[in-house]
Design an enzyme around this catalytic site. Sequence first.
Site: not given
Length: 863
Positions: A328, A822
């Site tokens: 990510c 994340h």
Amino acid sequence: MAADLGELLVPYMPTIRVPRTGDRVFKSECAFSFDSPESEGGLYVCMNTFLGFGREHVERHYRKTGQSVYMHLKRHVKEKATGAAGGAIPRRRNGKVFLDLELNRDFNGEDYEYEDEAKLVIFPDHFEIPLPNIEELPALVTIACDAVLNAPSAYKKQEPESWEEEIQVSRHARSLRQLDNGVRIPPSGWKCQKCELRENLWLNLTDGAVLCGKWFFDGSGGNGHALEHYRETNHPLAVKLDTITPDGADVYSFEEEEAVLDPHISEHLSHFGIDMLQMQKRTENGHHTDNNSRPRVSEWEVIQESGMKLKAVFGSGYTGIKNLGNSCYLGTVLQVLFSIPDFQRMYVGNLQRIYDYSPLDPTQDFATQMAKLGHGLLSGQYAKPPMKSELIEQVMKEEYKVLNWQQQKGVSPRMLKSLVSRGHPEFSSNRQQDAHEFLLHIINLVERNSAGSENPSDVFRFLVEERVQCCQTRRVRYTQRVDYCIQLPAPIEAATNREELLAYEAKRKEAEENMRAPPEPVRARIPFTACLQAFTEPENVPDFWSSALQAKSAGVKTSRFASFPEYLIVQVKKFTFGVDWVPKKLDLAIEVPDFLDLNRLRATGLQAGEEELPDLMPPIVLPEDTRDNSMSSIDSPEIDEAAVMQLAEMGFPLEACRKAVYYTGNMGPEMAFNWIIAHMEEPDFAEPLLLPSMMDPGPSTSDSPVGAAPLGSSPPEESIAILTSMGFPRNHSIQALKATNNNLERALDWIFTHPEEEESDAVSDMADTEPNDNAFSNANSHSDSTLSPDRDTTGPRVKDGPGRYELFAFISHMGASTMSGHYVCHIKKEGRWVIYNDHKVCLSERPPKDLGYVYFYHRLSSS
């Protein structure tokens, strides 16, 4: 028919190959697009190069290479039949799956079945031969087809390949003796104990000595002090400091002369205060959590806008990027870059030209892969909304499937990730990485691959003016350096809710003492103006050498903008290390403004009444055993005769060996061997070593003070020759030597910390004949300023303008460390904020600007 097929294939037999060990078969994705065997047109695999092409791009490869035989792969995805009543057991038809491909995760394996189809296609007539067709095809063609069909796709094969050279457990690991000398290694600020280099540092696991490694052509390395230490002490194992993660570390055995495994590495590191067991651990779903802290649920929910009913968006510029498992950080950075017109123009606007001039292996070409991803994100081909009939059909099913159908498939960045991370110790792994570090890595690659053409990263480049003042004499020096990002400190002491934070800390300590559950965390709220103020505060200069005093002194440094970039990157320094080496994230919110005016931070240069520090360099300290011979070395250069003999024993001419050892600075036979390979075709390869200083010693400089080198003086030709023999441009070598007072060691370090200074050949030639007297000198060993204030042709390209900006994007991080969690990004498009969360792209309801990590501003027009 068999004879007909055999005769048909005879002209093409020399071009059909059987994949060998090491050949990568690209049968899951096109080199120029995101077409796959599941796409409508399928995928064509070249039977010579094993590259894959979609229907739109296979003709280009045929025209460029003349390769005529391709294997066409098509995967038909069908929903399983459930019977008229909807309750019958589905009939399995997956027996026709013979392609070793990754299954598309957008399809549920329980509800869909696959049928694979393969055939040979001969261009340009598109003659098709269905497969398998063993009886009718020549044996070689049959073997080649079977090998391609059975080979793992390129990205399935890649990960195991990295483990082909199995690392063995060191014989010293179990019985390693560690000294109780009280050494504790801090989490940052390391430097070699002998030469003070700060890169490629190794921690000796016996006595805790931190020393530099060997110098390599890729720019990493040092002066070999770690190896020297082993020869003096016989302490066998060392660990590379910047490789320590919760999963292990890079360990080298000097005695065994190879990289090794240390099963007791955690215990050995804890001896020096490095607690790996307290560092972040990997969890499922590609994210991480912290074992010793409560889950940061609120942060995850706020940043991902989990409580909102977000509306999915589709079309050009709204394509998501699939998460490959902790990728990510890459997806968010590339989403922001391709929202900037300069990157769109460079890679998507020039798409056809880039594709037409791509090399024979486009999977290894940076421009091609950037153009491929940019087109995938901006074309809208991979972000199409579901058809009305599909939605109606899905409404009759379970609700979660409706939500899945509202999400797009997005594009997979596997090919680009493989290319940009190749050889990088962190980005080539499957671990989570720092988005800010990856952004700088990509900018560096864009710079490197834009030589002689438009460079979209110019929009980020700006000049920083550094003003250093000697506290004793009050004299100053102004220098400039290039930068691409400003890093803002986050002063907790400036929090607007300080009383609340103090009360929380008191409650937390009380709960800890009484073995009770900790209170609800309180997030520090810091004004953006306080961060800017901390950024502009004077800071102490470590190891400052005052040229006015000719001695070390106290110095302070302040930084200002010498130019303002078109796009300003702002990183909030949220991450730090605890004393136990556990990476920690500061729990804070920054009140980031939508509009920013930095004009008051514009650099002013030398002011009236200020007196400049003299342009002198620190004295060069020579080892005791070389000082007496320093003058004789001019007439008779020192050469490592042992290295010369090692090379001569390989069969190279003796004089060539002497030149190789000399021109590589006596850095060992390995580097000298590389010099020989690079220069053995030259006509004077075997001629005796002859240097300008041996022919004409030149005017005496004995009257000059030690360490005082005039800025305009030319470096010794032999020093320039040493650097150019290593492959560095001549003008860059001259700049490096001038900036470091002709010190070869420091010049090498200077070169690798100033890659942006390399210029084209035309500029290089000009620099040789017209030295830039306006270039800033590296007056202190800590400074890296060498840029021209006049912005002439030898200086960096900057797009200066007003310092007024508007926020248009930001990247946010969830989790307790850069090694965990994340990333998502928010980008303002068409007057509305959009959240990009991997392949999910939705309109943002409440963009969490205060919880961002990296912010992106664009300059407002002067009007």
